[in-house]
Write an enzyme that holds these catalytic residues in place. Sequence first.
Site, PDB file in Angstrom:
ATOM      1  CB  ILE A   1     -12.938   4.370 -10.640  1.00 26.70           C
ATOM      2  CG1 ILE A   1     -12.725   3.121 -11.494  1.00 26.70           C
ATOM      3  CG2 ILE A   1     -14.428   4.582 -10.340  1.00 26.70           C
ATOM      4  CD1 ILE A   1     -13.075   1.800 -10.798  1.00 26.70           C
TER       5      ILE A   1
ATOM      6  CD  GLU B   1       6.156  -9.223   7.622  1.00 25.14           C
ATOM      7  OE1 GLU B   1       5.836 -10.420   7.546  1.00 25.14           O
ATOM      8  OE2 GLU B   1       5.764  -8.460   8.506  1.00 25.14           O
TER       9      GLU B   1
END
Length: 387
Positions: free
Chosen positions: A343, A369
């Site tokens: 954009i 994680e």
Amino acid sequence: MFDFITEEHEMIRQAARDFAQKSIAPIAEHHDQTGEFPLATVRQMGQLGFMGIEVPEAYNGAGMDTLAYVLAMEEISKVDASHGTIMSVNNSLVCHGLMKYGTEEQKRNYLAAIAGGQKIGAYSLTEPMSGSDAGTMASRAVLNPAGTHYIINGRKSWVTSAPYADIIVLFTMTQPEKKHRGVTAFIVETDKPGFSRGKTEPKLGIRASATSEIMFDNYECPVENRLGEEGDGFKIAMSVLDAGRIGIASQALGIATAALEASVSYAREREAFGQKIGQFQMIQQKLADMKCRVEASRLLIYQAALAKMAAAKGGGRYTMEASMAKLYASETAMWVTTQAIQIHGGMGYSKEMPLERYFRDAKITEIYEGTSEIQRMVIARSLTGLR
Ligand code: CAA
């Protein structure tokens, strides 16, 4: 809108927003460019209670709940994901683990200083040859004949905050023949002989969070610093990661929200072909999809936070809820930051705007994680009960 979000929650959200705007926003770009660890602001976060949000006040924490934690994590990460990483590891992987599995003495000796931010905590599971397959590790801890100390040897990698950590929650093998059931957790003090650090990793994103290898060469860990029982380490590591994944989901939400807000502003101002670019349907479609994904992530995070709070009261696990929030929010952060750069066009690609930093920072949330692939595996296994 959400009646589970109380006035107290709004207060911590506002406090985190104010601190992030006032103290982190002015330095975020500098730390991203130089890779300098933001020790001064991390210490201030400790004084404000952001480093141990769910830790009771008796142990120097803020004494709040998981919803308070996710709201504060989002606000800090919206301004700078590196601060979010340091905060998340300290809160979820270290404080939560010590709260849940620590003895009274361990809580007094270690938790209070970490929750108050006077000391920094790290969590060390990964090894050079053991990442997603966390149960296979080469490092070893052997109890000495007197039964007073474990002698630890080996090398761990990708340890977030390790270059500055005072305390590390370490997972290593005590009985390799038992595979994952032979893993044990320890609290390691980094100022003791036998502990050393490797070089700080140069990274694509979250550059101000310091990550390094750590090495153990006949490091003597007192028996009192074992966290949980021998052989409990893998389950401790996994259950602590459940909490950690909610933190990383909130970090991803913060990054995505920052990218969305910047894109909305730009679409309202930037003109092309005689009108605001926000009037073009192709930009509208992007903005609408970005907003939907951001809000869906938020709902999954609230669901996971509520599930964790319910588990704290009534027992049980919230593994699937945590993995769903982490998977969806991290992929949303990557997708939304990609759209945001598109954009913004050339400006999105430029270092003059923070969009490219959001994009680089978003990527790690799909990796650490537990990768997106691992989260999908955890969710599918929870659904089917099959392994
Ligand atoms: N809570 C409690 N117990 C759990 C659990 C959880 N969430 N998940 C699994 N367990 C238990 C199981 O019940 C099982 O128990 P039994 O031995 O009694 O049967 C045991 O642990 C083994 O479980 P699995 O058979 O499912 O184990 P697995 O070897 O197939 O591995 C896995 C499962 C999901 C792939 C797991 O290894 C995993 O999550 N891997 C990713 C590791 C990861 O996230 N690493 C990131 C490290 S931290 C980091 O990123 C750096 C940082 O500093 C931020």
